[in-house]
Design a protein around this motif. Structure first.
Motif, PDB file in Angstrom:
ATOM      1  N   GLY A 216       9.542  -2.098  -1.426  1.00 12.43           N
ATOM      2  CA  GLY A 216       9.809  -1.923  -3.093  1.00 12.43           C
ATOM      3  C   GLY A 216       9.479  -0.619  -3.322  1.00 12.43           C
TER       4      GLY A 216
ATOM      5  N   ILE B  54      13.719  -4.434   3.655  1.00 12.64           N
ATOM      6  CA  ILE B  54      13.507  -4.196   2.395  1.00 12.64           C
ATOM      7  C   ILE B  54      12.147  -4.029   1.943  1.00 12.64           C
ATOM      8  CG2 ILE B  54      13.980  -5.297  -0.091  1.00 12.64           C
ATOM      9  CD1 ILE B  54      15.394  -7.672   1.502  1.00 12.64           C
TER      10      ILE B  54
ATOM     11  N   CYS C 182      -3.666  -1.769   1.894  1.00  8.56           N
ATOM     12  CA  CYS C 182      -3.413  -0.165   1.909  1.00  8.56           C
ATOM     13  C   CYS C 182      -4.593   0.297   1.186  1.00  8.56           C
ATOM     14  CB  CYS C 182      -2.088   0.225   1.345  1.00  8.56           C
ATOM     15  SG  CYS C 182      -0.681  -0.881   2.045  1.00  8.56           S
TER      16      CYS C 182
HETATM   17  P1  ATP Z   1       4.175  -3.063  -4.325  1.00  4.84           P
HETATM   18  O1  ATP Z   1       4.155  -2.956  -5.822  1.00  4.84           O
HETATM   19  O2  ATP Z   1       5.260  -3.659  -3.903  1.00  4.84           O
HETATM   20  O3  ATP Z   1       2.918  -3.429  -3.776  1.00  4.84           O
HETATM   21  P2  ATP Z   1       3.392  -0.484  -4.363  1.00  4.84           P
HETATM   22  O4  ATP Z   1       3.597   0.421  -5.493  1.00  4.84           O
HETATM   23  O5  ATP Z   1       1.893  -0.784  -4.262  1.00  4.84           O
HETATM   24  O6  ATP Z   1       4.493  -1.646  -4.091  1.00  4.84           O
HETATM   25  P3  ATP Z   1       3.097   0.608  -1.628  1.00  4.84           P
HETATM   26  O7  ATP Z   1       1.810   0.191  -1.523  1.00  4.84           O
HETATM   27  O8  ATP Z   1       3.110   2.264  -1.503  1.00  4.84           O
HETATM   28  O9  ATP Z   1       3.507   0.678  -3.276  1.00  4.84           O
HETATM   29  O10 ATP Z   1       3.990   0.160  -0.822  1.00  4.84           O
HETATM   30  C1  ATP Z   1       5.279   0.464  -0.597  1.00  4.84           C
HETATM   31  C2  ATP Z   1       6.283  -0.800  -0.064  1.00  4.84           C
HETATM   32  O11 ATP Z   1       5.526  -1.008   1.280  1.00  4.84           O
HETATM   33  C3  ATP Z   1       5.904  -2.047  -0.789  1.00  4.84           C
HETATM   34  O12 ATP Z   1       6.789  -2.185  -1.947  1.00  4.84           O
HETATM   35  C4  ATP Z   1       6.125  -3.262   0.142  1.00  4.84           C
HETATM   36  O13 ATP Z   1       7.583  -3.323   0.256  1.00  4.84           O
HETATM   37  C5  ATP Z   1       5.515  -2.497   1.442  1.00  4.84           C
HETATM   38  N1  ATP Z   1       4.347  -3.038   1.593  1.00  4.84           N
HETATM   39  C6  ATP Z   1       3.010  -2.215   0.863  1.00  4.84           C
HETATM   40  N2  ATP Z   1       1.695  -2.788   1.404  1.00  4.84           N
HETATM   41  C7  ATP Z   1       2.286  -3.925   2.288  1.00  4.84           C
HETATM   42  C8  ATP Z   1       1.611  -5.109   2.651  1.00  4.84           C
HETATM   43  N3  ATP Z   1       0.349  -5.078   2.937  1.00  4.84           N
HETATM   44  N4  ATP Z   1       2.277  -6.203   3.426  1.00  4.84           N
HETATM   45  C9  ATP Z   1       3.774  -5.842   3.446  1.00  4.84           C
HETATM   46  N5  ATP Z   1       4.418  -5.121   2.982  1.00  4.84           N
HETATM   47  C10 ATP Z   1       3.660  -3.973   2.236  1.00  4.84           C
END
Ligand code: ATP
Ligand code: MG
Length: 392
Positions: free
Chosen positions: A289, A287, A347
């Protein structure tokens, strides 16, 4: 005044054998939710109904709040439960009930009686009419309206008698445990906790994984993710959160690959690792987001390239949502305030100024070949050293 709640759930979806699974899971989840509430409660299943009996003093609002977080519940009805001591006694109890619930209110009502105990000496229509009369005598400010009443007073005559007129809406969905388990990629952001909530709402048990990059991301950033997992766990039940140390992998990618491709390559490794942890834990899907077009890594092209490494289904419940719609749910489930705390995200630290928004799969795969020497070992180490935190 209430020592019991009648729990309403959507029965349409659960015919036949599934009904037992659904009800048993619901009972278990209600018991779990009430463990966090002060007082002693008994949850029982009786002839197609689920009841919560309060065996001690308790706080009404606290119990209702806890029940409002149990998926599968459509309505919560506070019930007055009495012994069958004849009609006169029932009439007295009903009049007392109306007086306590709607004192001095100019409302319309009707009485709906269900007589499940067929040996009861009066028929249901007769009971309703007679009780209606007694209520009008006691409270002339009330009026009867059989078509569109403001109050429907339910009287159910079983071995004992149940009186109720209020239904507090529940969260809907299906009880956790009726639909397998999935692995949530949980970051510290707004979106992923909401995504986890939405899939949990379909009865899916949740595990989670967080990619941590110390010392680039702090202990506080990790604590924030633990806090978010705990908030989601109020709905989903305990979440086993795996914290993966992602630093060496990120640094290695940073060292070997073009910087405008960093995010996408990183995300492919996140998915690969999440998938391998998911398999170990018996999860049937991942899953995230993600929502189309929200950021560079979520264009259709980026999603396609990220998804290419996945063999397991990836559930993206927010895919068609605008940010504001996601925020509204985050506020409703109480994760928003925690999500906006300003801690660094793994990220964003390694993000290029101009990341590719239309990555080309061939080019990304070519870049990844530059990692051949060490990446498998690094991934293996990351998986083996993942720390598990039980969040509840
Ligand atoms: P979120 O609000 O959930 O952090 P985001 O808008 O920052 O999402 P991204 O950073 O592109 O979007 O990340 C997309 C998705 O990848 C996130 O919703 C999450 O499910 C996953 N994800 C991103 N960074 C991580 C992390 N450090 N650990 C676990 N899952 C991550
Ligand atoms: Mg994020």
């Amino acid at each position: 005044m209430f020592k019991m709640f009648l729990i309403k759930y959507a029965e349409i979806a659960i015919k036949g054998k599934n009904r037992y699974l659904f009800e048993d899971a619901l009972v278990e989840q209600i018991r779990h939710a009430l463990k966090q509430v002060e007082g002693s409660f008994e949850v029982t299943k009786e002839s197609g109904r689920v009841y919560v009996s309060c065996l001690s003093e308790y706080d009404f609002d606290e119990v209702v709040e806890a029940l409002k977080r149990v998926f599968g519940i459509v309505g919560i009805c506070p019930v007055v439960h009495i012994e069958d001591k004849g009609f006169e006694n029932l009439a007295d109890e009903v009049v007392r009930y109306m007086g306590q619930m709607y004192p001095g209110q100019k409302k319309s009502f009707k009485v709906m009686t269900r007589r499940i105990k067929k040996t009861y000496p009066m028929e249901s229509m007769e009971v309703s009419a007679e009780l209606g009369g007694r209520i009008l005598d006691a409270f002339p400010e009330l009026s009867v309206d059989v078509h569109e009443p403001q109050i429907v007073l339910h009287v159910e005559i079983r071995k004992t008698i149940y009186i109720y007129s209020e239904t507090i809406p529940g969260p809907g969905g299906m009880p956790i445990g009726t639909n397998g388990k999935a692995m949530l990629l949980l970051s510290g952001g707004i979106d992923s906790p909401v995504a986890g909530y939405m899939i949990a709402k379909r009865g899916v048990k949740i595990d989670a994984v967080y990619f941590h990059a110390p010392p680039y991301t702090s202990e506080r950033a990790k604590q924030k993710v633990v806090d978010l997992a705990k908030l989601v766990a109020r709905y989903s039940g305990p979440i086993h959160l795996k914290v993966v140390n992602f630093t060496d992998i990120q640094l290695y990618i940073y060292d070997k690959c073009p910087h405008d491709e960093l995010t996408i390559i990183m995300r492919r490794y996140m998915m690969r690792i999440a998938q391998s942890l998911a398999k170990e834990e018996g999860c049937l899907g991942l899953i995230t987001g993600e929502s189309i077009g929200q950021v560079a890594s979520q264009t259709m092209q980026s999603l396609a390239v990220t998804n290419e490494v996945c063999t397991m289904p990836v559930y993206r419940p927010l895919i068609g949502f605008d940010k504001q719609e996601i925020v509204t749910i985050a506020e409703k489930i109480d994760t928003y305030e925690t999500s906006i705390l300003p801690f660094e995200d793994c990220c964003t630290i390694f993000v290029a100024k101009h990341p590719v928004t239309k990555p080309n799969l061939k080019s990304i795969q070519r870049s990844e070949t530059k990692l051949t020497e060490n990446i498998d070992a690094l991934v293996q180490t990351a998986i083996e050293t993942a720390e598990t935190i039980v969040c509840e």
